[in-house]
Design a protein around this motif. Sequence first.
Motif, mmCIF file in Angstrom:
data_model
loop_
_atom_site.group_PDB
_atom_site.id
_atom_site.type_symbol
_atom_site.label_atom_id
_atom_site.label_comp_id
_atom_site.label_asym_id
_atom_site.label_seq_id
_atom_site.Cartn_x
_atom_site.Cartn_y
_atom_site.Cartn_z
ATOM 1 N N HIS A 144 0.522 -1.105 -0.648
ATOM 2 C CA HIS A 144 -0.134 0.209 0.131
ATOM 3 C C HIS A 144 0.887 0.601 0.194
ATOM 4 O O HIS A 144 0.267 2.289 -0.647
ATOM 5 C CB HIS A 144 -0.940 0.014 1.395
ATOM 6 C CG HIS A 144 -1.946 -1.144 1.408
ATOM 7 N ND1 HIS A 144 -2.088 -2.039 1.570
ATOM 8 C CD2 HIS A 144 -3.256 -1.090 0.913
ATOM 9 C CE1 HIS A 144 -3.269 -2.805 1.324
ATOM 10 N NE2 HIS A 144 -4.427 -1.712 0.574
ATOM 11 N N LEU A 145 1.545 1.147 0.822
ATOM 12 C CA LEU A 145 3.028 2.419 0.749
ATOM 13 C C LEU A 145 3.474 2.510 -0.414
ATOM 14 O O LEU A 145 4.220 4.061 -0.947
ATOM 15 C CB LEU A 145 4.092 1.832 1.757
ATOM 16 C CG LEU A 145 5.067 3.169 1.542
ATOM 17 C CD1 LEU A 145 4.312 4.952 2.169
ATOM 18 C CD2 LEU A 145 6.158 3.377 3.209
ATOM 19 N N PHE A 146 3.802 1.363 -1.126
ATOM 20 C CA PHE A 146 4.493 1.854 -2.724
ATOM 21 C C PHE A 146 2.991 2.488 -3.487
ATOM 22 O O PHE A 146 3.546 2.964 -4.523
ATOM 23 C CB PHE A 146 5.424 0.357 -2.864
ATOM 24 C CG PHE A 146 5.721 0.246 -4.278
ATOM 25 C CD1 PHE A 146 6.533 1.239 -4.519
ATOM 26 C CD2 PHE A 146 4.966 -0.223 -5.695
ATOM 27 C CE1 PHE A 146 7.636 1.372 -5.975
ATOM 28 C CE2 PHE A 146 5.901 -0.089 -6.891
ATOM 29 C CZ PHE A 146 6.682 0.698 -6.785
ATOM 30 N N ILE A 147 2.244 1.523 -3.180
ATOM 31 C CA ILE A 147 1.333 2.155 -4.586
ATOM 32 C C ILE A 147 1.722 3.885 -4.159
ATOM 33 O O ILE A 147 0.722 4.170 -5.349
ATOM 34 C CB ILE A 147 -0.109 0.958 -4.188
ATOM 35 C CG1 ILE A 147 0.301 -0.252 -5.408
ATOM 36 C CG2 ILE A 147 -1.480 2.099 -5.508
ATOM 37 C CD1 ILE A 147 0.552 -0.610 -6.371
ATOM 38 N N LEU A 148 1.125 3.785 -3.323
ATOM 39 C CA LEU A 148 0.773 5.178 -3.231
ATOM 40 C C LEU A 148 1.922 6.694 -3.494
ATOM 41 O O LEU A 148 2.076 6.910 -4.190
ATOM 42 C CB LEU A 148 0.418 5.447 -1.204
ATOM 43 C CG LEU A 148 0.964 7.158 -0.650
ATOM 44 C CD1 LEU A 148 -0.646 7.200 -1.004
ATOM 45 C CD2 LEU A 148 0.852 7.449 0.320
ATOM 46 N N MET A 149 3.366 5.636 -3.779
ATOM 47 C CA MET A 149 4.248 6.624 -3.984
ATOM 48 C C MET A 149 4.833 6.314 -5.290
ATOM 49 O O MET A 149 4.885 7.266 -6.414
ATOM 50 C CB MET A 149 5.398 5.470 -3.574
ATOM 51 C CG MET A 149 6.158 6.579 -2.204
ATOM 52 S SD MET A 149 7.476 6.122 -1.513
ATOM 53 C CE MET A 149 8.088 7.513 -2.396
ATOM 54 N N ASP A 150 3.826 5.417 -5.781
ATOM 55 C CA ASP A 150 4.176 5.233 -7.320
ATOM 56 C C ASP A 150 2.930 5.706 -7.728
ATOM 57 O O ASP A 150 3.090 5.319 -9.479
ATOM 58 C CB ASP A 150 3.814 3.693 -7.433
ATOM 59 C CG ASP A 150 4.567 2.339 -8.679
ATOM 60 O OD1 ASP A 150 5.893 3.553 -9.504
ATOM 61 O OD2 ASP A 150 3.908 2.141 -9.319
ATOM 62 N N TYR A 151 1.750 6.211 -7.224
ATOM 63 C CA TYR A 151 0.853 5.856 -8.089
ATOM 64 C C TYR A 151 0.704 6.676 -9.550
ATOM 65 O O TYR A 151 0.109 7.308 -10.607
ATOM 66 C CB TYR A 151 -0.742 6.350 -7.722
ATOM 67 C CG TYR A 151 -2.041 6.529 -8.199
ATOM 68 C CD1 TYR A 151 -2.769 5.340 -8.040
ATOM 69 C CD2 TYR A 151 -2.745 7.901 -8.711
ATOM 70 C CE1 TYR A 151 -4.117 5.772 -8.929
ATOM 71 C CE2 TYR A 151 -3.797 8.376 -8.560
ATOM 72 C CZ TYR A 151 -4.137 7.272 -9.149
ATOM 73 O OH TYR A 151 -5.764 7.009 -9.466
ATOM 74 N N LEU A 152 1.336 8.263 -9.167
ATOM 75 C CA LEU A 152 0.988 9.619 -9.481
ATOM 76 C C LEU A 152 2.851 9.688 -10.388
ATOM 77 O O LEU A 152 2.067 10.238 -11.673
ATOM 78 C CB LEU A 152 1.720 11.163 -8.563
ATOM 79 C CG LEU A 152 1.332 12.147 -9.349
ATOM 80 C CD1 LEU A 152 0.114 12.762 -9.753
ATOM 81 C CD2 LEU A 152 1.651 13.719 -8.297
#
Length: 317
Positions: A205-213
């Motif tokens: 979930h932390l990686f998805i948050l950083m990877d999203y934008l």
Amino acid sequence: MNSLFESFYGGGALLILWGALITNLLLPIPTTLHPIHWWRQIAELVSNKVNQANASASQQTLAGTLALALLMLPALAVLLALEPLVWQQNLYQLALLILAMDWRNTELFSRQLIQFMSKEDKTETRRLLEQKCNRETTSLSLLGLGKAGAETMILSFSRQVIGVLFWYALAGGIGALFYRLLLELARLWSPYKPRYQHFSSATHHLFILMDYLPQKLFSMLALLGSSVSVIKQSLIQSKAWHNHATAWLLTGYGNKFELSLGGPAMYGEEKLQRARIGGKVAPATYHLAQVHKHLSTRLYIWLTLQSLILVVIHQGF
């Protein structure tokens, strides 16, 4: 002209960016000597110690959260603590960006993939993909290898180059390396691997948050110039894709080149039922070369835009 050059040099960000790119392409660090290699080794040792197969789902989730904190928080603390102590700030940022970026190896992987696929060498293609993706490759046919290869190539460029560059622009070398370290944990502790299904929850979930934008921005750049029907179909299909950060990117490339992507994938002994995206053409050597060329073009456009933004920012300051 002199004042413009001084603004580049004064901020240093643009010189650091291109210095890291040139160093990465001309003087790559051998994989076995790269700090990222040892980071993965440490992460695997930690997970082997604390991720107990007989533990409950909540216990595995808690263990994964603590393991993430144990690795990432000290790493971030060290990077921040070293910054005011170094002799030259720009050289420190340059070193961190060089460590974070992996353009040379991603480019090498793409060229080898195209070469092995052109020879229909399933053994070497499987071996190559096994090093880059988490899924089971030993039983894949040429069709499966083509699909897995296309997806891996797209995601490797978009994360190990674009994602790193995005976080460098936003948070300097520390941000870029933090993103890359988290990327390696997310790949190693993938939730699609049965043993990490619960353990990887916090990391994922932390990686998805950083990877999203960065993925969404690169997706829009990749779809630039596409027809309305391609964009519309990509957006429709993206709703069914399991990873919302990369959904636009993969469906965009699948529809732009009419390639059949997605579908079931084996992770260990488990089969993940993924949505089928893109068109109906089975990815072969020609299509992989097309995708590689398009990715390279879009990368240079991204670099140009990021460089111009850095110029504007430094001139403004």
